[in-house]
Design an enzyme around this catalytic site. Structure first.
Site, PDB file in Angstrom:
ATOM      1  N   HIS A  53       0.664  -1.204   0.080  1.00 32.57           N
ATOM      2  CA  HIS A  53      -0.139  -0.028   0.002  1.00 32.57           C
ATOM      3  C   HIS A  53       0.724   1.314   0.134  1.00 32.57           C
ATOM      4  CE1 HIS A  53      -3.545   2.191   1.208  1.00 32.57           C
ATOM      5  NE2 HIS A  53      -2.626   3.092   1.696  1.00 32.57           N
ATOM      6  N   GLU A  54       1.636   1.423   0.693  1.00 40.81           N
ATOM      7  CA  GLU A  54       2.573   2.434   1.057  1.00 40.81           C
ATOM      8  C   GLU A  54       3.464   2.805   0.068  1.00 40.81           C
ATOM      9  OE1 GLU A  54       1.492   4.787   3.005  1.00 40.81           O
ATOM     10  OE2 GLU A  54       0.443   3.384   4.686  1.00 40.81           O
ATOM     11  N   HIS A  74       1.764   4.700  -2.573  1.00 45.73           N
ATOM     12  CA  HIS A  74       1.902   6.349  -2.313  1.00 45.73           C
ATOM     13  C   HIS A  74       3.311   6.797  -2.806  1.00 45.73           C
ATOM     14  CE1 HIS A  74      -1.778   6.997  -0.297  1.00 45.73           C
ATOM     15  NE2 HIS A  74      -1.493   6.074   0.596  1.00 45.73           N
TER      16      HIS A  74
HETATM   17 MG    MG Z   1      -3.107   5.308   2.278  1.00 41.37          MG
END
Ligand code: MG
Length: 503
Positions: free
Chosen positions: A268-269, A272
């Site tokens: 997830h990170e 980003h």
């Molecule tokens: Mg997030």
């Protein structure tokens, strides 16, 4: 993209002036990252003071006559898309700084940095009453903030707008109706399936943290990360911080069991981080390198987490990496890992929720925030309201507030109005994925080679990442998919995937 995005003389002068703001902001981000990763806990008080002061310094620089004059002058020039967007982003920030008194900004910053420490302690001791006075202050300050910023019909709109430009209660009411309808229907049909719930034997396995770290690093390598530009560290709440196209920081946490948690948060990170790393280099140090649309940002992390990291091909490709966790892990094949990572079951913790029930967690937070800002409930009612909603919507009840209303860091950070962007981003990730698969090929065919993974990353760079804040969320959505955010892509994806898993 053209060379030299910024050509206009006044824009160049404006960007030159902006360098002091950029530098302060850059260092603030680094200090925030340090606060979560390395700083000894008692450092928080003075770090909070320093951050609050430097935020008011940024405000002063923004509000200087010279800077405002340059923005006005540039607005009357014949500008290209990038230059126009610099003005759009600066005007938006300027408007906020003009509306919020500096005393207020300082008070807000100091309150939230103190509150994060209080929240951590309250969460550890499972004592909502410890956090209650701070949350009361934060709700009061947020209501004041809404009044300063202004709104048409609902004060909560003003707060939503600070995280996603133009987002309103009116839009979200209709949006959440569609989303919760899809979730409720799908969950009902899965629960009535003889294969529900799927039993898994992996979640309860313990793991060695050093091996888990190696697993995360090898998955990041699979995703083609550049270890000279990206760091992976540990923090109590996984997050990412982008500093430039040459420096992104991400964190994860290691519970020692249920390996999916640390793996999904790392992926997830990474999503980003990659978004910021793949901005056009010229955007560094300009106002276009910013968290302009949090829904767009979250669509990038959720795309990697769900559409890559929870896909069947991902486990086929990475099975040997999971086996290196130990002999217990060697007993399972790619199907087992796929089932384990895609188990649907109402649960209490948002960040560990499956793709289907995730949106119910967001909906509950949205309803509570809206009620708090509109004086429909008091802070002291939060634990009861929270628990009732979990019981009514997900059919489960938290045993305590640590696994209930104290679980998320957001309110202690003063981020009321943030949560809905998580749902919007997740839904948009399906719209992106559908377009990507149409233009390239199915993710299941791309993943088995590093060339395919590169293709995915390059496609995202070309269509989304390179622009930074040049386009708004709506503009990106329209340019890329020919429409605004549309929940249909997400509900189709979800229904197809999970009906198949449980059939
Ligand atoms: Mg997030």
């Amino acid at each position: 993209m053209d060379k030299n995005l910024f050509q206009n003389k006044i824009i160049i002068e404006l960007l030159e002036k902006y360098q002091s703001i950029w530098a302060l902001d850059h260092l603030n981000k680094l200090a925030t990252w340090d606060g979560e990763v390395y700083m000894p806990t008692k450092g928080a008080r003075y770090r909070g003071k320093a951050l609050a002061k430097s935020q008011t310094l940024i405000q002063q620089l923004f509000l200087s006559k010279e800077f405002i004059n340059l923005i006005d002058l540039a607005s009357n020039e014949d500008l290209n898309e990038y230059e126009k967007s610099v003005i759009r982003v600066l005007n938006r920030e300027l408007e906020i700084f003009q509306k919020l008194p500096s005393k207020f900004i300082e008070k807000f910053e100091e309150t939230v940095s103190e509150s994060q420490i209080v929240w951590r302690n309250a969460r550890k001791l499972d004592d909502f009453n410890l956090f209650k006075p701070n949350l009361e202050k934060i709700v009061e300050l947020s209501k004041q903030k809404a009044e300063y910023l202004g709104y048409k019909s609902n004060p909560y709109d003003a707060l939503l707008d600070t995280f996603e430009e133009g987002l309103t209660v009116e839009f979200l009411e209709d949006y959440f109706k569609k989303v919760t309808d899809t979730v409720t229907k799908l969950l009902f049909s899965l629960k009535n399936n003889p294969n529900y719930p799927k039993k898994d034997r992996i979640s309860s396995l313990k793991y060695d943290i050093d091996r888990a770290k190696k697993l995360n690093e090898s998955i990041l390598e699979f995703l083609q990360y550049d270890n000279q530009k990206l760091r992976l560290d540990i923090s109590s709440h996984p997050f990412s911080e982008g500093l430039s196209t040459q420096d992104s920081r991400i964190t994860t946490r290691y519970e020692g069991f249920d390996i999916a948690r640390t793996v999904t948060s790392t992926i997830h990170e990474f999503g980003h981080a990659l978004y910021f790393l793949q901005h056009n280099d010229e955007i560094n140090t300009t106002p276009l390198y910013t968290n302009y649309s949090l829904a767009l940002h979250e669509s990038q992390s959720r795309f990697f987490e769900n559409h890559i990291g929870r896909s069947h091909a991902f486990f086929v490709e990475n099975l040997s990496k999971f086996h290196k966790l130990g002999s217990e892990y060697e007993k399972f094949n790619a199907d087992d890992y796929y089932t384990y990572f895609n188990q649907v079951q109402p649960s209490l913790i948002r960040v560990e929720a499956d793709e289907v029930t995730y949106h119910a967690h967001i909906y509950i937070r949205y309803k509570i925030e809206k009620a708090l800002i509109n004086d429909e409930i008091k802070v002291e009612d939060v634990p009861t309201t929270w628990n009732e909603m979990y019981r009514d919507i997900l059919g489960i009840l938290p045993k305590n507030d640590t696994e209930g209303c104290l679980q998320d860091i957001h309110w202690s950070m003063g981020a009321i109005g943030y949560f809905p962007t998580y749902s919007l981003g997740t839904v948009f990730a399906s719209q992106i994925s559908s377009k990507l698969e149409k233009e390239l090929s199915p993710i299941s065919e791309l993943l088995p080679s590093s060339v395919g993974v590169k293709k995915i990353n390059n496609w995202l760079a070309e269509n989304i990442h390179q622009y930074g804040a040049t386009y708004t969320f709506g503009q990106i959505s329209n340019r890329l998919t020919g429409s605004e955010l549309d929940t249909k892509y997400w509900s189709d994806y979800l229904n197809e995937k999970y009906n198949k898993i449980y059939s």
